[in-house]
Design a protein around this motif. Structure first.
Motif, short mmCIF file in Angstrom:
data_model
loop_
_atom_site.label_atom_id
_atom_site.label_comp_id
_atom_site.label_asym_id
_atom_site.label_seq_id
_atom_site.Cartn_x
_atom_site.Cartn_y
_atom_site.Cartn_z
N GLN A 131 6.13 -8.47 -15.16
CA GLN A 131 5.96 -7.05 -14.81
C GLN A 131 6.63 -6.14 -15.84
OE1 GLN A 131 4.67 -5.20 -11.63
NE2 GLN A 131 3.36 -6.83 -12.34
N VAL A 132 7.83 -6.53 -16.28
CA VAL A 132 8.56 -5.73 -17.26
C VAL A 132 7.80 -5.66 -18.58
CG1 VAL A 132 10.68 -5.59 -18.63
CG2 VAL A 132 10.80 -6.07 -16.17
N LYS A 133 7.27 -6.81 -19.03
CA LYS A 133 6.50 -6.84 -20.29
C LYS A 133 5.29 -5.93 -20.23
CE LYS A 133 7.86 -11.46 -21.57
NZ LYS A 133 7.56 -12.83 -21.24
N VAL A 134 4.61 -5.93 -19.09
CA VAL A 134 3.39 -5.13 -18.94
C VAL A 134 3.70 -3.64 -18.86
CG1 VAL A 134 1.50 -4.62 -17.33
CG2 VAL A 134 2.04 -6.98 -17.87
N LEU A 135 4.77 -3.28 -18.16
CA LEU A 135 5.00 -1.86 -17.83
C LEU A 135 6.05 -1.13 -18.68
CD1 LEU A 135 4.82 -2.27 -13.97
CD2 LEU A 135 3.11 -1.19 -15.45
N ALA A 136 6.99 -1.86 -19.27
CA ALA A 136 8.08 -1.16 -20.00
C ALA A 136 7.64 -0.72 -21.39
CB ALA A 136 9.30 -2.07 -20.11
N MET A 184 0.83 -1.20 0.00
CA MET A 184 0.00 0.00 0.00
C MET A 184 0.87 1.26 0.00
SD MET A 184 -2.20 2.04 2.72
CE MET A 184 -0.70 2.03 3.59
N TRP A 185 1.91 1.27 0.83
CA TRP A 185 2.79 2.43 0.91
C TRP A 185 3.54 2.64 -0.40
CZ3 TRP A 185 2.48 6.60 3.37
CH2 TRP A 185 3.57 7.46 3.52
N ALA A 186 3.99 1.55 -1.02
CA ALA A 186 4.67 1.65 -2.32
C ALA A 186 3.74 2.27 -3.35
CB ALA A 186 5.15 0.26 -2.77
N SER A 187 2.50 1.83 -3.36
CA SER A 187 1.51 2.36 -4.29
C SER A 187 1.28 3.85 -4.05
CB SER A 187 0.21 1.58 -4.15
OG SER A 187 -0.76 2.09 -5.01
N LYS A 188 1.20 4.24 -2.77
CA LYS A 188 1.01 5.66 -2.43
C LYS A 188 2.18 6.52 -2.90
CE LYS A 188 -2.00 5.73 1.63
NZ LYS A 188 -2.94 6.73 1.19
N GLN A 189 3.37 5.95 -2.99
CA GLN A 189 4.55 6.69 -3.44
C GLN A 189 4.62 6.76 -4.96
OE1 GLN A 189 5.90 8.20 -0.82
NE2 GLN A 189 4.43 6.90 0.25
N GLY A 190 3.75 6.00 -5.63
CA GLY A 190 3.71 6.05 -7.09
C GLY A 190 4.20 4.80 -7.79
N ALA A 191 4.49 3.74 -7.03
CA ALA A 191 4.96 2.51 -7.67
C ALA A 191 3.87 1.89 -8.52
CB ALA A 191 5.43 1.51 -6.61
N SER A 192 4.25 1.38 -9.68
CA SER A 192 3.32 0.74 -10.61
C SER A 192 3.17 -0.75 -10.32
CB SER A 192 3.81 0.89 -12.04
OG SER A 192 4.06 2.23 -12.35
N GLY A 193 4.16 -1.32 -9.63
CA GLY A 193 4.15 -2.75 -9.34
C GLY A 193 4.94 -3.05 -8.09
N PHE A 194 4.79 -4.27 -7.58
CA PHE A 194 5.44 -4.67 -6.33
C PHE A 194 5.73 -6.16 -6.42
CE2 PHE A 194 5.76 -5.87 -1.91
CZ PHE A 194 6.21 -4.75 -1.24
N ILE A 195 7.00 -6.54 -6.27
CA ILE A 195 7.40 -7.95 -6.30
C ILE A 195 8.19 -8.22 -5.03
CG2 ILE A 195 8.77 -9.72 -7.47
CD1 ILE A 195 8.30 -8.12 -10.09
N SER A 196 7.76 -9.24 -4.28
CA SER A 196 8.47 -9.63 -3.06
C SER A 196 9.55 -10.64 -3.37
CB SER A 196 7.49 -10.23 -2.04
OG SER A 196 6.58 -9.27 -1.60
#
Length: 121
Positions: free
Chosen positions: A116-121, A93-105
């Motif tokens: 993620q790279v294929k979708v976003l780059a 949630m915090w990453a999203s609030k900072q503007g992150a488009s994706g999150f991978i643990s």
């Protein structure tokens, strides 16, 4: 088709090399940075298509770096994927609030990174 340029930001050299190999084996061009400040400099110089950004780093952490990147008009729409050992819903949630488009643990699979790279780059 031009090769997409991906900036990988992590203060762990092993992690940088691992992500670099995954992306270069898939045909992407990579740039690396070891800190948030270095990442911001490289973004200005290199104009990557996407940033893979660690959260836990010395100095400026990934949240602060993400927020700073998105404050600049020239980089406000740059997709950023957090790649981190943090796994809590609050971290996402915090990453999203900072503007992150994706999150991978971490640990992650090569497919998670490449999807993620294929979708976003």
């Amino acid at each position: 088709m031009t090769t997409k340029k991906i900036l990988i930001v992590d203060d762990c050299q092993t992690e940088l090399l691992h992500l670099k190999k995954i992306l270069e084996d898939a045909g992407y061009q990579t740039i690396t940075a070891n800190s948030g400040d270095e990442a911001i400099k490289k973004i200005r110089q290199e104009r990557p298509n996407l940033v893979l950004l660690d959260i836990v780093m010395e100095g400026k952490d990934g949240y602060h770096t993400c927020r700073e990147i998105h404050k600049e008009p020239t980089t406000s729409d740059l997709p950023i994927v957090m790649v981190t050992s943090k796994t809590q819903a609050a971290d996402r949630m915090w990453a999203s609030k900072q503007g992150a488009s994706g999150f991978i643990s971490k640990p992650y699979t090569n497919e998670q990174i490449l999807d993620q790279v294929k979708v976003l780059a």
